[in-house]
Write an enzyme that holds these catalytic residues in place. Structure first.
Site, PDB file in Angstrom:
ATOM      1  N   TYR A 108     -11.000  32.511  66.595  1.00  0.00           N
ATOM      2  CA  TYR A 108     -11.864  32.016  67.675  1.00  0.00           C
ATOM      3  C   TYR A 108     -12.186  30.537  67.447  1.00  0.00           C
ATOM      4  CZ  TYR A 108     -16.134  31.054  70.253  1.00  0.00           C
ATOM      5  OH  TYR A 108     -17.085  30.460  71.050  1.00  0.00           O
ATOM      6  N   ASP A 160     -19.255  35.965  58.608  1.00  0.00           N
ATOM      7  CA  ASP A 160     -20.577  35.401  58.917  1.00  0.00           C
ATOM      8  C   ASP A 160     -21.022  34.417  57.835  1.00  0.00           C
ATOM      9  OD1 ASP A 160     -21.302  36.516  61.337  1.00  0.00           O
ATOM     10  OD2 ASP A 160     -22.315  38.243  60.446  1.00  0.00           O
TER      11      ASP A 160
END
Ligand code: UDP
Length: 326
Positions: free
Chosen positions: A141, A285
């Site tokens: 992404y 994350d």
């Protein structure tokens, strides 16, 4: 102005369309409705079902309207999905965007406002993160967005196409008037999931990781109200017209909140006892993502106005309480 909003039926795009219409612009929305909703676009707004991978359909659209600027919100945005299905991300976020840009050049449309992301930075080496921070995205992404930014630099050099890339940190909140909000399916974002737990649509909120190197062990993010993002886009439009140059800006609040702080604030605002479950870290994350958005303040005169965590959660809670959305 005559403006094309690609992805104008999605979360941020629909808020932008509302603002542009109210400002008196002539707006056309193009959306493939893969994640957007037709009823997020007002009836008074021209709305075309179109996939930007379809060059012929774009040609027809651009031949019908003389656009002066294009806003591009039509991306896939889930980090986890991008790791599992990178082709889907490069195909839509990169390749289809290139098709859109080439169409723009064919029709001599040379102003482009692009939704980029803090994911272009990868794991922060310093915090807060400014625009010059090294760009080492850690998932497809983020890479797909960075690649488009690089394409845009080349298109400016070669063809004088001017663009503003806006790197969002954590977009959140909902239209303060209550007409629009976040409705991803499946929902993966923290604040709407917490509020679904508050309203009883889900039983609990899962905290992904409690052993990060942060004061309470949970991840810290910089939440920015969608209406402040819209304001930044409006200023980016003025910038591109007046300055006639390309630029990149971080859009964040400059303040980070942990997952636990967000849950505690949501408990206070909703008055609900939101159940939590602690689980392992989610892949990809970083512990802390906080923006240094001074460049947007200095060059766009942008100042977040609705981005206190309380305001974000109040507006998102108002929206959640209207579920099911018509
Ligand atoms: N998060 C969480 N539980 C959830 C969804 C998210 O603990 O059900 C955490 C996630 O790990 C991250 C933060 O909340 O640290 C924000 O996640 P979100 O998906 O909203 O945005 P991202 O930072 O990934 O763009």
């Amino acid at each position: 102005m005559k403006i094309l909003v690609v992805g104008g039926a999605g979360y941020i795009g629909s808020h932008m369309v509302k603002h542009l219409l109210r400002a008196g612009h002539s707006v056309v929305v193009a959306d493939n409705f893969s994640t957007g909703y037709r009823n997020a676009v007002p009836d008074c707004c021209a709305c075309v079902e179109l996939d930007i991978a379809n060059s012929e359909a774009l040609d027809t659209l651009f031949a019908t309207h003389s656009f002066e600027v294009v806003f591009h919100f039509a991306s896939f945005t889930q980090v986890g999905e991008s790791i599992e299905q990178p082709g889907k991300y490069y195909s839509n976020n990169l390749s289809a965007t290139l098709t859109l840009l080439q169409t723009m050049l064919r029709f001599d449309v040379k102003r482009f406002i692009f939704s980029s992301t803090a994911a272009v930075y990868g794991n922060p080496q310093t915090t807060p993160i400014d625009e010059d921070h090294p760009k080492q995205p850690i998932n497809p992404y983020g890479r797909s967005k960075l690649m488009v930014e690089q394409v845009l630099e080349d298109l400016d050099q070669a063809h004088d196409l001017k663009s503003v890339s806006l790197r969002y940190f954590n977009a959140a909140g909902a239209d303060p008037e209550g007409t629009l909000g976040e409705r991803h399916d499946p929902e993966t974002h923290l604040i709407p999931l917490i509020l679904q737990a508050a309203s009883g649509r889900r039983s609990e909120i899962t905290i992904f990781g409690n052993d990060y190197d942060t004061p309470d062990g949970t991840c810290i993010r910089d939440y920015i109200h969608v209406s402040d993002l819209v304001d930044a886009h409006a200023r980016a439009l003025d910038f591109i017209i007046e300055q006639k140059c390309s630029a990149t800006f971080n859009l964040g609040n400059g303040t980070g909140f942990s997952v636990r702080q967000v849950i505690d604030t949501a408990r206070r605002i909703t008055g609900k006892n939101i159940q939590i479950r602690e689980a392992a870290r989610r892949a990809g994350d970083p512990a802390r993502l906080v923006a240094d958005a001074h460049r947007a303040r200095d060059q766009l005169g942008w100042q977040p106005r609705n981005s206190s965590l309380e305001q974000i959660i109040e507006d998102a809670w108002h929206w959640e309480q209207q579920y099911p959305w018509s």
